[in-house]
Motif scaffolding. Structure first.
Motif, PDB file in Angstrom:
ATOM      1  N   GLU A   1      -3.822   5.362   2.601  1.00 44.28           N
ATOM      2  CA  GLU A   1      -4.574   5.033   2.150  1.00 44.28           C
ATOM      3  C   GLU A   1      -4.492   3.885   3.274  1.00 44.28           C
ATOM      4  O   GLU A   1      -3.694   3.038   2.858  1.00 44.28           O
ATOM      5  CB  GLU A   1      -4.514   4.795   0.191  1.00 44.28           C
ATOM      6  CG  GLU A   1      -4.247   5.741  -0.141  1.00 44.28           C
ATOM      7  CD  GLU A   1      -5.427   6.980  -0.494  1.00 44.28           C
ATOM      8  OE1 GLU A   1      -6.511   6.525  -0.297  1.00 44.28           O
ATOM      9  OE2 GLU A   1      -5.159   8.373  -0.936  1.00 44.28           O
ATOM     10  N   PRO A   2      -5.934   3.252   3.270  1.00 43.98           N
ATOM     11  CA  PRO A   2      -7.013   4.175   2.935  1.00 43.98           C
ATOM     12  C   PRO A   2      -7.372   5.183   3.642  1.00 43.98           C
ATOM     13  O   PRO A   2      -6.936   5.107   5.345  1.00 43.98           O
ATOM     14  CB  PRO A   2      -7.752   2.854   3.112  1.00 43.98           C
ATOM     15  CG  PRO A   2      -7.942   2.167   4.123  1.00 43.98           C
ATOM     16  CD  PRO A   2      -6.459   1.950   3.711  1.00 43.98           C
TER      17      PRO A   2
ATOM     18  N   GLU B   1       0.496  -1.396   0.279  1.00 48.17           N
ATOM     19  CA  GLU B   1       0.139  -0.124   0.206  1.00 48.17           C
ATOM     20  C   GLU B   1       1.157   0.976  -0.175  1.00 48.17           C
ATOM     21  O   GLU B   1       2.338   0.974   0.561  1.00 48.17           O
ATOM     22  CB  GLU B   1      -1.382   0.343   1.363  1.00 48.17           C
ATOM     23  CG  GLU B   1      -1.953  -1.220   1.117  1.00 48.17           C
ATOM     24  CD  GLU B   1      -2.934  -1.486   2.334  1.00 48.17           C
ATOM     25  OE1 GLU B   1      -2.133  -1.337   3.071  1.00 48.17           O
ATOM     26  OE2 GLU B   1      -3.497  -1.420   2.603  1.00 48.17           O
TER      27      GLU B   1
END
Length: 135
Positions: free
Chosen positions: A98-99, A94
């Motif tokens: 985020e997320p 990732e």
């Protein structure tokens, strides 16, 4: 009530709130997509459940064991976050926060737990090392 008791109760309450916050973030991520991720997905549910359980117990007990469990849960979540941004997980690496907003909220809650428990343990250590007042 002495100021030490009140501050200790307040520290436990805020620590429990931060721990419940990270539990909520991990449970939300699990329910909204991460449950489909092999191996890693269920760990989000376990993390959430563990955080909620220890947060509730912190509301009724000032146990050092519970505070250390809180540190372990927050530390494990931060370690998982670090891994997901560097070497990656089973699925992918990732990027950034985020997320959103879950990543930032999780970091704030987890660092909050570490800071609050660290402060409370230092205060406990100081109080135990303080010489008794002369009579």
């Amino acid at each position: 009530w002495s100021s030490d008791v009140c501050s200790s109760d307040l520290l436990r309450l805020v620590t429990a709130a931060c721990l419940a916050g990270t539990g909520w973030v991990h449970t939300d991520l699990y329910l909204n997509g991460y449950k489909a991720i092999h191996v890693v997905g269920p760990s989000f549910l376990v993390q959430g459940a563990g955080c909620f359980a220890v947060a509730v117990l912190l509301l009724v007990s000032d146990s050092i064991v519970l505070r250390l469990l809180a540190v372990g849960l927050a530390g494990a979540a931060l370690f998982g976050f670090l891994l997901s941004r560097t070497v990656g997980t089973v699925v992918d690496t990732e990027r950034g926060l985020e997320p959103a907003p879950q990543a930032l909220l999780s970091l704030l809650f987890e660092f909050g737990v570490l800071a609050l428990v660290g402060y409370s343990l230092l205060a406990l250590l100081r109080s135990r090392l303080r010489p008794a007042a002369a009579v």
